[in-house]
Design a protein around this motif. Structure first.
Motif, mmCIF file in Angstrom:
data_model
loop_
_atom_site.group_PDB
_atom_site.id
_atom_site.type_symbol
_atom_site.label_atom_id
_atom_site.label_comp_id
_atom_site.label_asym_id
_atom_site.label_seq_id
_atom_site.Cartn_x
_atom_site.Cartn_y
_atom_site.Cartn_z
ATOM 1 N N ALA A 285 0.832 -1.208 0.000
ATOM 2 C CA ALA A 285 0.000 0.000 0.000
ATOM 3 C C ALA A 285 0.863 1.252 0.000
ATOM 4 C CB ALA A 285 -0.929 -0.008 1.213
ATOM 5 N N ILE A 286 1.874 1.278 0.878
ATOM 6 C CA ILE A 286 2.683 2.486 1.008
ATOM 7 C C ILE A 286 3.559 2.682 -0.234
ATOM 8 C CG2 ILE A 286 4.643 1.518 2.253
ATOM 9 C CD1 ILE A 286 4.577 3.896 4.044
ATOM 10 N N SER A 287 3.973 1.592 -0.881
ATOM 11 C CA SER A 287 4.745 1.725 -2.117
ATOM 12 C C SER A 287 3.896 2.365 -3.198
ATOM 13 C CB SER A 287 5.219 0.363 -2.620
ATOM 14 O OG SER A 287 6.091 -0.203 -1.717
ATOM 15 N N MET A 288 2.656 1.899 -3.313
ATOM 16 C CA MET A 288 1.779 2.464 -4.342
ATOM 17 C C MET A 288 1.583 3.946 -4.102
ATOM 18 S SD MET A 288 -1.081 -0.405 -5.169
ATOM 19 C CE MET A 288 -1.518 -0.997 -3.567
ATOM 20 N N VAL A 289 1.351 4.316 -2.845
ATOM 21 C CA VAL A 289 1.068 5.721 -2.551
ATOM 22 C C VAL A 289 2.321 6.581 -2.760
ATOM 23 C CG1 VAL A 289 0.410 7.341 -0.755
ATOM 24 C CG2 VAL A 289 -0.787 5.167 -0.959
ATOM 25 N N VAL A 290 3.412 6.201 -2.082
ATOM 26 C CA VAL A 290 4.625 7.027 -2.174
ATOM 27 C C VAL A 290 5.142 7.081 -3.606
ATOM 28 C CG1 VAL A 290 7.035 7.176 -1.463
ATOM 29 C CG2 VAL A 290 5.277 6.652 0.208
ATOM 30 N N GLY A 291 5.243 5.918 -4.254
ATOM 31 C CA GLY A 291 5.775 5.881 -5.620
ATOM 32 C C GLY A 291 5.020 6.801 -6.542
ATOM 33 N N GLY A 314 4.647 -2.012 -5.833
ATOM 34 C CA GLY A 314 3.501 -2.125 -4.934
ATOM 35 C C GLY A 314 2.348 -2.874 -5.572
ATOM 36 N N TYR A 315 2.065 -2.546 -6.855
ATOM 37 C CA TYR A 315 0.980 -3.269 -7.545
ATOM 38 C C TYR A 315 1.285 -4.758 -7.596
ATOM 39 C CZ TYR A 315 -0.206 1.340 -9.583
ATOM 40 O OH TYR A 315 -0.536 2.646 -9.787
ATOM 41 N N ILE A 316 2.556 -5.073 -7.982
ATOM 42 C CA ILE A 316 2.892 -6.483 -8.198
ATOM 43 C C ILE A 316 2.821 -7.256 -6.875
ATOM 44 C CG2 ILE A 316 4.634 -8.057 -9.102
ATOM 45 C CD1 ILE A 316 5.689 -5.677 -10.765
ATOM 46 N N LEU A 317 3.157 -6.571 -5.774
ATOM 47 C CA LEU A 317 3.086 -7.248 -4.473
ATOM 48 C C LEU A 317 1.667 -7.728 -4.160
ATOM 49 C CD1 LEU A 317 5.384 -5.313 -1.992
ATOM 50 C CD2 LEU A 317 5.504 -7.711 -2.628
ATOM 51 N N MET A 318 0.673 -7.066 -4.769
ATOM 52 C CA MET A 318 -0.706 -7.518 -4.551
ATOM 53 C C MET A 318 -0.871 -8.973 -4.940
ATOM 54 S SD MET A 318 -3.579 -4.827 -5.520
ATOM 55 C CE MET A 318 -2.850 -3.660 -6.599
ATOM 56 N N GLY A 319 -0.240 -9.352 -6.071
ATOM 57 C CA GLY A 319 -0.315 -10.743 -6.519
ATOM 58 C C GLY A 319 0.317 -11.679 -5.509
ATOM 59 N N VAL A 320 1.441 -11.209 -4.899
ATOM 60 C CA VAL A 320 2.127 -12.042 -3.897
ATOM 61 C C VAL A 320 1.240 -12.201 -2.670
ATOM 62 C CG1 VAL A 320 4.183 -12.256 -2.468
ATOM 63 C CG2 VAL A 320 4.349 -11.208 -4.725
ATOM 64 N N GLY A 397 -2.384 -6.582 -17.511
ATOM 65 C CA GLY A 397 -1.572 -6.928 -16.348
ATOM 66 C C GLY A 397 -2.206 -6.452 -15.061
ATOM 67 N N LYS A 398 -2.625 -5.180 -15.046
ATOM 68 C CA LYS A 398 -3.202 -4.635 -13.819
ATOM 69 C C LYS A 398 -4.542 -5.279 -13.502
ATOM 70 C CE LYS A 398 -1.285 -0.184 -12.861
ATOM 71 N NZ LYS A 398 -1.363 1.232 -13.181
ATOM 72 N N LEU A 399 -5.310 -5.537 -14.558
ATOM 73 C CA LEU A 399 -6.621 -6.168 -14.360
ATOM 74 C C LEU A 399 -6.461 -7.463 -13.572
ATOM 75 C CD1 LEU A 399 -9.632 -5.969 -15.224
ATOM 76 C CD2 LEU A 399 -9.057 -7.500 -17.099
ATOM 77 N N TYR A 400 -5.472 -8.279 -13.979
ATOM 78 C CA TYR A 400 -5.289 -9.555 -13.311
ATOM 79 C C TYR A 400 -4.785 -9.398 -11.886
ATOM 80 C CZ TYR A 400 -6.734 -12.664 -16.928
ATOM 81 O OH TYR A 400 -7.523 -13.362 -17.801
ATOM 82 N N LEU A 401 -3.877 -8.400 -11.684
ATOM 83 C CA LEU A 401 -3.383 -8.173 -10.322
ATOM 84 C C LEU A 401 -4.527 -7.765 -9.397
ATOM 85 C CD1 LEU A 401 -0.027 -6.268 -10.865
ATOM 86 C CD2 LEU A 401 -0.311 -8.502 -9.843
ATOM 87 N N LEU A 413 -6.773 -2.963 -0.540
ATOM 88 C CA LEU A 413 -5.548 -2.891 -1.329
ATOM 89 C C LEU A 413 -5.891 -2.603 -2.795
ATOM 90 C CD1 LEU A 413 -2.720 -3.153 -0.376
ATOM 91 C CD2 LEU A 413 -2.731 -5.557 -1.016
ATOM 92 N N ALA A 414 -6.895 -3.303 -3.302
ATOM 93 C CA ALA A 414 -7.300 -3.095 -4.695
ATOM 94 C C ALA A 414 -7.790 -1.668 -4.892
ATOM 95 C CB ALA A 414 -8.387 -4.098 -5.084
ATOM 96 N N VAL A 415 -8.518 -1.142 -3.889
ATOM 97 C CA VAL A 415 -9.029 0.229 -4.003
ATOM 98 C C VAL A 415 -7.867 1.218 -4.048
ATOM 99 C CG1 VAL A 415 -10.302 2.035 -2.799
ATOM 100 C CG2 VAL A 415 -11.246 -0.266 -2.954
ATOM 101 N N ILE A 416 -6.874 1.005 -3.143
ATOM 102 C CA ILE A 416 -5.705 1.892 -3.159
ATOM 103 C C ILE A 416 -5.023 1.816 -4.516
ATOM 104 C CG2 ILE A 416 -3.442 2.332 -2.121
ATOM 105 C CD1 ILE A 416 -4.509 1.178 0.478
ATOM 106 N N GLY A 417 -4.906 0.604 -5.047
ATOM 107 C CA GLY A 417 -4.264 0.425 -6.346
ATOM 108 C C GLY A 417 -4.961 1.210 -7.435
ATOM 109 N N VAL A 418 -6.276 1.119 -7.464
ATOM 110 C CA VAL A 418 -7.033 1.823 -8.511
ATOM 111 C C VAL A 418 -6.885 3.329 -8.325
ATOM 112 C CG1 VAL A 418 -9.328 2.260 -9.421
ATOM 113 C CG2 VAL A 418 -8.654 -0.057 -8.828
ATOM 114 N N LEU A 419 -6.985 3.793 -7.081
ATOM 115 C CA LEU A 419 -6.856 5.236 -6.832
ATOM 116 C C LEU A 419 -5.488 5.741 -7.274
ATOM 117 C CD1 LEU A 419 -8.510 5.782 -3.352
ATOM 118 C CD2 LEU A 419 -9.303 6.561 -5.583
ATOM 119 N N MET A 420 -4.461 4.978 -6.947
ATOM 120 C CA MET A 420 -3.114 5.427 -7.285
ATOM 121 C C MET A 420 -2.865 5.358 -8.787
ATOM 122 S SD MET A 420 -1.689 6.742 -4.879
ATOM 123 C CE MET A 420 -2.954 7.219 -3.755
#
Lengths: 484, 172
Positions: A285-291, A314-320, A397-401, A413-420
Motif C-alpha cells: 500500500a505504502i509503495s503504491m502511494v509514495v511511488g 507495490g501493484y505487483i506485491l498484490m499478486g504475492v 496486467g493490472k486487471l489480473y493483479l 488494497l485493490a481500491v488503493i491500487g485503482v486510486l493510485m
C-alpha cells in the motif's frame, strides 16, 4: 576415512546457466581480438549467446520438473518462464546499448560480458530452491548490476549512483542473510521444501525467531524490488546509471527478485502467511502511494520512471499477497508486460541522448511527438500501458493483479491500487502533453541507431499485441505457476 | 586443561575486544582486532574445528585486516580529528544500548528454552565419522553444496572483471 562419494548431478537442471556462462567466457576472450572501433561485434556475439541459451531453455522444458544438486536447484516451468523473460530483457538491453555506450564513451567489451553474467545470476536465482543458492544468485545478479551502474567511469553521477546502490545493496544482502540464518537456526535446513515440511510438522510459527526471520527477509527483498520503505536507492541509481542499464535493471533484477520472493514465501513459509501478508500489505500500500505521489513532482524522466517503478512494485506485491494460483500467475504476467513498456519507454529516452545533451529531462521531450509522430505514438503507447488503460498490455496486467487481490478478499488494497493508478494518470499524461502540445525545441536530433528504433517499435507492437490478444500470454503465465 | 585454555583465550578475547573499542588510534584498534581473530581461531581449535580456525586466520586476520589497515592508512586521519570524539557521543549511546540488548539475547539463548529450534545434523559423532572436521567440511562442500561452491568461483570472476573495468587507468 572413506573417500567422498560425488554423485553425478543432473546437469540438465542448470543447462541454460552453463551455456550462457561458457558463452561469456568465450566473449571475454574474443573481446581481446576485436579492434577498438568494431566493439559492436560484442553486441552481436551477446545476442547470439542469448539465442543459443533460449534454445537450451526450450530443450530443458521438455524434461519437465527436475531438480538436482541436493535439491538446491530446480528447473520447473516457473523458472523457465522467468529465464525466457530474462533472455528477452537482456536481448533488448543489448540492442539499445550498442550505440548508446559508444556515445557515452564507454564502448568496452566487458559491458556485454557483465550484462550476461547478471543474466546468469538471475537464472540461478529463479531456479534456486535452497537459501544458499538463492543468496548466491542474488549476489551474482546484484554485483554485476552495481558494476554496470557505475560503468560510465568519467561521470560523477554514475559513480555516485553505483556507490549508493552498492552500499545499500550490501546492507540489504546482510538483512536477507540474517533472516536466512535465523530460518536455518529454527528449522535446521536451508532447503525450501525441508523448511516447509519442518514448519508444517512442528508448531513453530509463534517462535519469536521465525517472526524476526520473516521481518528481515521482507526487508531485504523489499530493497531488491525497490518497495517503500527500502526504495531510497532507486531514484539515484536509476538517474545516474547508463540509461540502457536503467532500462535493464528496472525489469530484470526486479523480476528475478520477485521470483525468489515467491519461492521463499509461498513454498518455504506458507504456514507463516498471516504474518508476512500483514507486513507485505503495508509495504504494498505504502509503495503504491509514495511511488505514485512523489513521481508527480519529478522533472527528470528517469527519476519519474524510478518512482513509478516503486509504485509498480507495490501493484505487483498484490499478486504475492493474494498468494493464490491466480495471484502468482498475475505476477508472472505483469513481469512479462512490464518488460516491454519499461524498456520501451527508456529506449525513447536513449533516442534523445547525444554528445553533450543528456535528454532525460521531461522538458527535453517538448514537441517530440509532433516532430517524430510515429516514435511519439510509441511513447504514448508505453505511457498508456504504464497507467494501465486499454487496449494496452498494462491494462491486462493490472486487471489480473487487481482481480487476484479482490478474489483473495483484499478489497482495500485493490481500491488503493485503482486510486493510485488515477494519480499516475496525471504525471504520465504530463509527459504526453509535453510531447504533443508544447513548442518544439532546437537540437532534438535522434540517436542514429536502427537497433534502437527497432526496439522502440518492437516494444510498442508487443505492448499492443499483449493488450489486444492476451489469451496466449495468460495461459502461458497460468501454466508456469508454482505448484502451491 | 581444556577449560583452563578456554578461560585464557576467552579472557584475552574479551580484553582485546575492549582495547579494540576503546582505543583512540585506529591502527591500534585494527591490531587489537587481529588479536581477537587469533584467539577466536584458538577457541575454534578447542572446539575441534581446525578447518574453521585456519580459515579464520587466513581470511579474517590475513585478508580482511590487511584491507582495513590499507583503508585506515589511505584515509590518513590527522591526530586532531582522532582526538575529537565528541561527535560520536550519539553513536556511543546506541552502541552501549545495542550491546546490552545483544548480551540479554545471548543470556536468553544460553539459559535455553526461549528460542526453540531444530537440532543440528552434524553432531560430534557424525563429524568424527567423516574422519574429522576438515574432512566433514570437504565432504559437505563437494557433495551437498557442490553447486554453490562452483557458483562462487563464477561470482568472484565477475567481481574481478568488474573491479578491473571500474578502476583500470586506461581501457582499450
Amino acid at each position: 576415512m572413506t573417500p567422498i562419494q560425488i554423485t553425478y548431478p543432473n546437469m540438465m537442471v542448470i543447462l541454460p546457466e552453463v551455456v550462457l556462462s561458457c558463452w561469456v567466457f568465450f566473449m571475454m576472450m574474443a573481446d581481446l581480438f576485436i579492434p577498438k572501433e568494431k566493439k559492436e561485434i560484442n553486441a552481436v556475439l551477446g545476442l547470439i549467446g542469448l539465442a543459443v541459451t533460449a534454445v537450451s531453455v526450450f530443450m530443458v522444458l521438455s524434461y519437465g520438473d527436475i531438480s538436482s544438486f541436493n535439491d538446491s536447484m530446480r528447473s520447473d516451468r516457473f523458472a523457465l518462464f522467468f529465464k525466457l523473460l530474462f533472455i528477452i530483457t537482456a536481448a533488448l538491453a543489448i540492442l539499445i546499448s550498442a550505440k548508446y555506450i559508444a556515445i557515452e564513451g564507454v564502448n568496452w567489451g566487458e559491458y556485454y560480458s557483465i550484462l550476461l553474467f547478471s543474466v546468469v545470476g538471475m537464472m540461478v536465482l529463479v531456479s534456486a530452491t535452497d537459501l544458499v543458492t538463492v543468496y548466491l544468485g542474488m549476489e551474482f545478479m546484484a554485483l554485476s548490476i552495481y558494476v554496470l551502474t557505475g560503468f560510465i567511469r568519467h561521470d560523477v553521477r554514475s559513480n555516485e549512483a553505483a556507490l549508493k546502490y552498492f552500499l545499500l545493496g550490501a546492507f540489504s544482502s546482510g538483512l536477507i542473510l540474517y533472516g536466512m540464518v535465523l530460518l536455518y537456526g529454527v528449522t535446521g535446513s536451508t532447503n525450501v521444501y525441508k523448511i516447509a515440511n519442518f514448519l508444517a510438522a512442528n508448531d513453530n510459527y509463534s517462535n519469536p525467531l521465525m517472526i524476526a526471520s520473516v521481518i528481515l527477509l521482507i526487508s531485504g527483498f523489499a530493497f531488491k524490488i525497490a518497495a517503500v520503505p527500502f526504495h531510497m536507492w532507486a531514484p539515484d541509481a536509476y538517474e545516474g546509471a547508463p540509461t540502457s542499464i536503467t532500462a535493464f535493471m528496472s525489469v530484470g533484477p526486479k523480476a528475478a527478485s520477485f521470483a525468489a520472493l515467491l519461492r521463499v514465501f509461498l513454498v518455504a513459509l506458507p504456514v507463516m502467511k498471516p504474518h508476512w501478508v500483514a507486513i507485505f500489505w503495508g509495504v504494498s500500500a505504502i509503495s503504491m502511494v509514495v511511488g505514485n505521489v512523489v513521481a508527480v513532482a519529478q522533472t527528470n524522466i528517469k527519476r519519474m520512471l524510478a518512482y513509478s517503478g516503486i509504485g509498480h512494485a507495490g501493484y505487483i506485491l498484490m499478486g504475492v499477497i493474494a498468494g493464490t494460483r491466480m495471484g502468482v500467475a498475475s505476477v508472472l504476467l505483469y513481469m512479462l508486460v512490464y518488460i516491454f513498456m519499461s524498456i520501451g519507454a527508456f529506449s525513447v529516452i536513449i533516442l534523445l541522448r547525444k554528445t553533450g545533451v543528456k535528454g532525460d529531462e521531461i522538458k527535453d521531450f517538448s514537441g517530440f511527438a509532433r516532430r517524430y509522430p510515429s516514435l511519439g505514438l510509441c511513447m504514448l503507447i508505453f505511457l498508456i500501458s504504464l497507467i494501465g488503460l486499454p487496449p494496452t498490455a498494462g491494462f491486462i496486467g493490472k486487471l489480473y493483479l487487481f482481480a487476484a487481490a479482490v478474489e483473495a478478499e483484499y478489497y482495500y488494497l485493490a481500491v488503493i491500487g485503482v486510486l493510485m493508478s488515477v494519480v499516475s494518470l496525471f504525471y504520465y499524461m504530463q509527459v504526453a502533453k509535453t510531447m504533443y502540445i508544447d513548442e518544439e525545441i532546437e537540437g532534438q536530433e535522434l540517436v542514429p541507431s536502427r537497433a534502437l528504433t527497432f526496439v522502440v517499435y518492437f516494444c510498442a507492437a508487443a505492448t499492443l499485441l499483449i493488450g489486444m490478444f492476451p489469451d496466449g500470454f495468460i495461459s502461458a503465465a497460468m501454466a508456469a505457476v508454482l505448484p502451491i | 586443561m581444556e577449560l583452563l585454555l578456554f578461560y585464557i583465550f576467552g579472557g584475552v578475547a574479551v580484553l582485546a575486544s575492549l582495547g579494540l573499542v576503546t582505543g583512540k588510534n585506529p591502527v591500534h584498534s585494527a591490531l587489537f582486532m587481529v588479536v581477537v581473530f587469533f584467539v577466536i581461531a584458538a577457541l575454534f581449535v578447542l572446539l575441534g574445528a581446525e578447518f574453521l580456525a585456519a580459515a579464520q586466520i587466513l581470511v579474517y586476520a590475513g585478508a580482511i585486516m590487511v584491507l582495513f589497515l590499507f583503508v585506515i592508512m589511505l584515509l590518513r586521519l590527522q591526530p586532531e580529528e582522532l582526538r575529537n570524539t565528541s561527535r560520536h557521543a550519539f553513536q556511543k549511546f546506541f552502541g552501549i544500548v545495542l550491546s546490552l540488548v545483544l548480551m540479554a539475547q545471548i543470556a536468553l539463548i544460553v539459559r535455553g528454552g526461549f528460542f526453540k529450534g531444530a537440532k543440528g545434523n552434524y553432531t560430534p559423532e557424525v563429524v568424527s565419522g567423516f574422519g574429522g572436521n576438515t574432512e566433514a567440511v570437504a565432504a559437505v562442500l563437494f557433495t551437498d553444496y557442490l553447486f554453490p561452491f562452483e557458483l562462487t568461483s563464477l561470482i568472484l570472476l565477475m567481481a574481478m572483471v568488474g573491479a578491473v573495468v571500474l578502476t583500470k587507468k586506461e581501457l582499450k
